[in-house]
Design a protein around this motif. Sequence first.
Motif, short mmCIF file in Angstrom:
data_model
loop_
_atom_site.label_atom_id
_atom_site.label_comp_id
_atom_site.label_asym_id
_atom_site.label_seq_id
_atom_site.Cartn_x
_atom_site.Cartn_y
_atom_site.Cartn_z
N ALA A 52 84.40 85.74 -1.65
CA ALA A 52 85.42 86.73 -1.18
C ALA A 52 86.61 85.93 -0.69
CB ALA A 52 84.61 87.55 0.01
N ARG A 53 86.48 84.71 -0.16
CA ARG A 53 87.80 83.93 0.34
C ARG A 53 88.60 83.56 -1.11
NH1 ARG A 53 83.85 79.81 3.22
NH2 ARG A 53 82.89 80.48 1.11
N VAL A 54 87.89 83.32 -2.50
CA VAL A 54 88.71 83.24 -3.43
C VAL A 54 89.48 84.48 -3.79
CG1 VAL A 54 88.53 82.78 -5.87
CG2 VAL A 54 87.10 81.30 -4.22
N ALA A 55 89.10 85.59 -3.68
CA ALA A 55 89.37 86.88 -4.00
C ALA A 55 90.68 87.30 -3.06
CB ALA A 55 88.57 88.14 -3.99
N ALA A 56 90.35 86.88 -1.81
CA ALA A 56 91.70 86.85 -0.78
C ALA A 56 92.79 85.98 -0.98
CB ALA A 56 91.02 86.79 0.64
N ARG A 57 92.31 84.70 -1.34
CA ARG A 57 93.44 83.96 -1.64
C ARG A 57 94.47 84.17 -2.82
NH1 ARG A 57 90.48 79.78 -1.96
NH2 ARG A 57 90.46 79.31 -4.19
#
Length: 231
Positions: A52-57
Motif C-alpha cells: 500500500a505504501r508503494v501505491a500511495a507513493r
Amino acid sequence: MDHREIAALLAYIGRLDPRTIRTDQGEARDQINRWYELLGDVPMATRHGWDARVAARQHIQVSPYQILPADIARPWVHYRRDRLARHTDPTPHADPDDQAAWQAELVNTRRAVASGNAAPATHRQITGGSPHPDLEERLREIGSCIPPAVRAELAPYRPARAAREAAIARGGPDALGVRCEWCLAQAGEPCRRRRIGPDGGARGTAPRATPHPGRVDLAAAQHTQQHPAMA
C-alpha cells in the motif's frame, strides 16, 4: 489493514505530503477511522508484489491532488484482477466425488491468489528450458515427433511434404531447401502456381504438389556442391 496499520500508512503519507497530517488528536482519530472503514479489507503488504505504501507513493508522484482512500483501493482492485487473470486453477487434491470439498479447495486457492498470499498457478504457460531427457532419447530413436506409421497415413493429405521427405530419405536433394526463382517461394515453402482469369490477369495462387523444375535443378546443383563424393 487494522487501525495500527492505517495509522502507520497515514504517518508514511504525511512524510511525503504534509497536507494529510492532522495535528488535532480528535481529527487524527476520525481520519484513521474513516480510512479503516474504506481500506479495512486491503492489506498493507503481501508476499507477492503488493504494498500500500508503494501505491500511495506512486499517486503522490504523479497527482497534484491530495491522496484519498480510493487512490489505494483502486490499485488493489487492479492487482487482484490481474492476478486472477493470470491464474490457472490447479487440479484440487480433494476427492472429485466430494463436490463440496472440491469446490472449497478451488475457492480457497483463488482467494489466496487474489489476496496475494499465493502466486498464480501458471503451469499451463509455455515455459523455456530443455526437453526432458527421456523425450530427447525417444526423439533420437524415432527421428521425429511423428511416428512413421502416422506419417505414412498423412502422406496422401500432404503430397508435397511426403515427396520431399522421400527424396531426403533416398539421399537426394531437398528441392524445398532452396528459394524458387520461378514463383519466388521461400525456402521451406511449397511452390505455387498462378490462377489466370479470363482477362489474362492473375486471380490468385495455389500450392503445387511438386516443385518447379528449375527449383529441383538448383537444389540438385547445391546438393552436388555440398556432397561431391555422392555425385
